[in-house]
Each structure stands twice: as C-alpha cells, then as structure tokens.
Design a protein around this motif. Sequence first.
Motif, short mmCIF file in Angstrom:
data_model
loop_
_atom_site.label_atom_id
_atom_site.label_comp_id
_atom_site.label_asym_id
_atom_site.label_seq_id
_atom_site.Cartn_x
_atom_site.Cartn_y
_atom_site.Cartn_z
N LEU A 126 -53.38 -3.70 23.47
CA LEU A 126 -54.18 -3.19 24.59
C LEU A 126 -53.60 -3.20 26.00
O LEU A 126 -53.88 -2.47 27.02
CB LEU A 126 -55.56 -4.06 24.75
N CYS A 127 -52.90 -4.26 26.31
CA CYS A 127 -51.90 -4.38 27.58
C CYS A 127 -50.69 -5.06 27.64
O CYS A 127 -50.28 -5.66 26.54
CB CYS A 127 -53.15 -4.95 28.49
N ALA A 128 -50.31 -5.12 28.65
CA ALA A 128 -48.71 -5.66 28.40
C ALA A 128 -48.52 -7.11 29.19
O ALA A 128 -47.58 -7.43 29.24
CB ALA A 128 -47.79 -4.77 29.52
N ARG A 129 -49.69 -7.78 29.45
CA ARG A 129 -49.77 -8.89 30.12
C ARG A 129 -49.26 -10.20 29.01
O ARG A 129 -49.51 -9.93 27.81
CB ARG A 129 -51.15 -9.28 30.82
N ASP A 130 -48.59 -11.22 29.72
CA ASP A 130 -48.14 -12.08 28.84
C ASP A 130 -49.26 -13.01 28.41
O ASP A 130 -50.07 -13.56 29.16
CB ASP A 130 -47.11 -13.12 29.74
N ALA A 131 -49.68 -12.93 27.02
CA ALA A 131 -50.75 -13.83 26.38
C ALA A 131 -50.24 -15.13 25.83
O ALA A 131 -51.11 -15.58 25.08
CB ALA A 131 -51.39 -12.76 25.11
N SER A 132 -49.23 -15.64 25.88
CA SER A 132 -48.51 -16.81 25.16
C SER A 132 -49.35 -17.85 25.42
O SER A 132 -49.81 -18.90 24.46
CB SER A 132 -47.22 -16.80 25.45
N ASN A 133 -50.25 -17.95 26.52
CA ASN A 133 -51.01 -19.31 26.88
C ASN A 133 -52.25 -18.97 27.36
O ASN A 133 -52.93 -19.84 27.87
CB ASN A 133 -50.04 -19.98 28.14
N LEU A 134 -52.70 -17.84 27.00
CA LEU A 134 -54.18 -17.49 27.15
C LEU A 134 -55.06 -18.23 26.51
O LEU A 134 -55.00 -18.20 25.25
CB LEU A 134 -54.35 -16.10 27.11
N SER A 135 -56.06 -18.75 27.05
CA SER A 135 -57.36 -19.40 26.67
C SER A 135 -58.13 -18.43 26.11
O SER A 135 -58.31 -17.06 26.32
CB SER A 135 -58.10 -20.11 27.31
N GLU A 136 -59.39 -18.70 25.10
CA GLU A 136 -60.19 -18.01 24.76
C GLU A 136 -60.93 -17.00 25.91
O GLU A 136 -61.08 -15.76 25.73
CB GLU A 136 -61.23 -18.52 23.98
N PRO A 137 -61.56 -17.50 26.75
CA PRO A 137 -62.19 -16.90 27.97
C PRO A 137 -61.12 -15.91 28.59
O PRO A 137 -61.42 -14.74 28.88
CB PRO A 137 -62.47 -17.96 28.86
N ASP A 138 -59.64 -16.31 28.82
CA ASP A 138 -58.86 -15.33 29.30
C ASP A 138 -58.59 -14.10 28.64
O ASP A 138 -58.42 -13.01 28.98
CB ASP A 138 -57.57 -16.19 29.69
N LEU A 139 -58.31 -14.37 27.08
CA LEU A 139 -58.18 -13.29 26.15
C LEU A 139 -59.16 -12.31 26.30
O LEU A 139 -59.32 -10.99 26.32
CB LEU A 139 -57.85 -13.83 24.69
N ALA A 140 -60.61 -12.97 26.28
CA ALA A 140 -61.85 -12.03 26.15
C ALA A 140 -61.76 -11.34 27.67
O ALA A 140 -62.30 -10.02 27.77
CB ALA A 140 -63.03 -13.09 26.38
N ARG A 141 -61.56 -11.97 28.68
CA ARG A 141 -61.37 -11.17 30.29
C ARG A 141 -60.23 -10.03 30.01
O ARG A 141 -60.62 -8.82 30.28
CB ARG A 141 -61.06 -12.36 31.20
N ALA A 142 -59.08 -10.16 29.30
CA ALA A 142 -58.08 -9.32 29.42
C ALA A 142 -58.46 -8.14 28.54
O ALA A 142 -58.27 -7.01 28.97
CB ALA A 142 -56.76 -9.95 28.59
N THR A 143 -59.39 -8.46 27.60
CA THR A 143 -59.86 -7.20 26.63
C THR A 143 -60.81 -6.47 27.30
O THR A 143 -60.75 -5.17 27.43
CB THR A 143 -60.28 -7.69 25.34
N VAL A 144 -61.78 -7.11 28.06
CA VAL A 144 -62.94 -6.33 28.61
C VAL A 144 -62.04 -5.62 29.81
O VAL A 144 -62.58 -4.17 30.03
CB VAL A 144 -63.79 -7.36 29.28
N GLU A 145 -61.19 -6.01 30.71
CA GLU A 145 -60.71 -5.27 31.54
C GLU A 145 -59.66 -4.14 31.04
O GLU A 145 -59.97 -2.95 31.54
CB GLU A 145 -59.52 -6.40 32.61
N SER A 146 -59.28 -4.18 29.81
CA SER A 146 -58.24 -3.31 29.19
C SER A 146 -59.46 -2.30 28.86
O SER A 146 -58.75 -1.09 28.90
CB SER A 146 -57.58 -3.65 28.05
N ILE A 147 -60.37 -2.66 27.94
CA ILE A 147 -61.27 -1.59 27.74
C ILE A 147 -61.79 -0.79 28.91
O ILE A 147 -62.11 0.31 28.93
CB ILE A 147 -62.57 -2.12 27.07
N ALA A 148 -62.21 -1.27 29.97
CA ALA A 148 -62.72 -0.56 31.16
C ALA A 148 -61.64 0.41 31.79
O ALA A 148 -61.99 1.76 31.95
CB ALA A 148 -63.11 -1.50 32.27
#
Length: 316
Positions: A126-148
């Motif tokens: 979905l996106c190019a951001r570094d996800a190696s240390n992302l928490s569950e809320p951070d992953l959900a936020r990144a997904t919603v932002e990418s969908i938008a």
Amino acid sequence: MAARAAGLSAGFALDLAFADPRRHHPVALFGTLARRLEHGVYADSRARGAAYSAALVGGTTAATLGARAGLQRLPGVGPVLAELGLTTATTFIALGGTSLVREGDAMAGLLDGGDLPGARQRLSHLCARDASNLSEPDLARATVESIAENTSDAVVAPLLWGGLLGAPGLLGYRAANTLDAMVGYRSPRYEQFGWASARLDDWLNLVPARIAAFLVFIVTGRREALTTWRRYARLHPSPNAGPVEAAYAGALGVRLGGSNTYEGVTEQRGVLGDGREVAVADVARANRLSRQVSSAALFTAAGLALTIGASRGARR
C-alpha cells in the motif's frame, strides 16, 4: 460522449469484477519501459528529468490518440464504437480501486488476527513507509491513510480525466501518476531528476483530489469531513493527499497523520483531525468509504462527459 460515459461505466465494472491482472498488466509494462529509459537518460538534472517525463507521458497520450484515430477508420467501427471500446479498455487499465480495497481487506484480516509481522510486511503493498516497528494502531492508521490517498489517485482522478478527455486522458494521467511513484519522491537520486514528474502529478491531481474530498462529504453527509478538510489539510506536506486524508479523518471521526519513516528518514507530518486514534475496525470503514467515493466519482465523470457532449451539441 454518451459512448465515453458508457465506456467509463463498463471499465469500472470490469475493475470491480477482475481487479488488476496479476501478470502482464499494461501499467507494469509501462513501468519496465520507463525504468529502461531512465537507465539510458538519467542525469542529476531537472531538465533531463522533464524531458524524460514529457517523452513518456506525451508518448503515451499520443499513442492513445493514434489508436483512437485508427480504430475510427476501421470498417464497421466508426467514432462511437471506437470511443466505447477504447474507453472501456483504458478505464479498466487505469483504475486500481478494487485492488486497493482488497489490500485493505487483507490488512484488516491480518490485524484482526493479531498477525503484526504479517501486517508489517503486507503494508508495503500500500505504501513505502518503514513498517518494521509499527504498532497495531500505527498500521491501521497507515492503511486508512493509504486507502484515502489512493482512492483519489487510482480511482477519482483517472475517472475525471477520462470523462474530460477520454482514453488519452485516462492513460496520460496513469502514465504521469506511475512516473511520480517511480521517480517523484525526494531522495538524493531523484530530487532533481524526478522534480518534473512529481510536479506534473501534483498538477494533474489538484482538482481531482479536492473533488474526492468533497465526495467524501457527499456520500457520508458528515459536515466533519468539510470542517476537518478546511482546518487541517494545509498541515499535510502533500497539496493533494492533505484534503483527501483530512476529509476521511473527519468522516470517520479519527485522527490521521503524525510521524512516518521512509527509508530511514522520519518525517513529522501534521496531525489531521481531532478525533480518536485509528482502530483496526476503521480499516473496514475506510474501505467501505472508498467504494462509495469511487461510485460517486463514476457518476461525476460520466456526467462530465455527457455535459461536454450536450454543450457541443448546443453550440452546433
């Protein structure tokens, strides 16, 4: 123009039914050609990058114009069938809405199941951001932002350019958007060479992104989509992602934006909205909103084509 509107609708239906082909997608083939050309012409120069972008976007648009003219001259085809067939095919090629929501569904499933390693790996779709240390809320936020953002880039914008210009608008836009994804981001290699590609994509999305943000309000009826857009969009570093993400934040009642890491560099982005933290359940809500905005964009684009046709008829 009625054939153009019908072609947009037919191509949209094909995307709903089949999504992006897994192999030999024309956009992937274009990307291969663009990468090969880059190897031959690259220089740390805005002028060289502008020529590269002009050659690929202009060449794609000119080739599509030539294909349309050629189809119109075929016996038994004519302008109406040529417009219908070519617009259907290029709409299917240019759209990425169904693949986008499928990726959102996949992320929702992984997060619902507590599979953080799988979700971190999947986010790269979905996106190019570094996800190696992302928490569950951070992953959900990144997904919603990418969908938008991608609802605007991969659905609303191509449909609107298709409604305005037909198949050349669809493929010309998709070529520019693909180049932005390839060379338009800031890095030591592409800061100069990719400048023109990034600016062209910004310009082509300037109006569609704001229409996408307004459609979020239309399909949800939530005034928060408008107020959050007005108050917070300017805080986002992207002139076009900001309005759409802010509208999504307001419509969903969540808070988007914040700190993101790309290739080891952390960017402090503006916080969009004053709602709660994004939860896993919001991914499914964002997906539903994406489908609604996409359908509204189809009606808008088809209406644009029909309006142009009626205007031409009145002038005659």
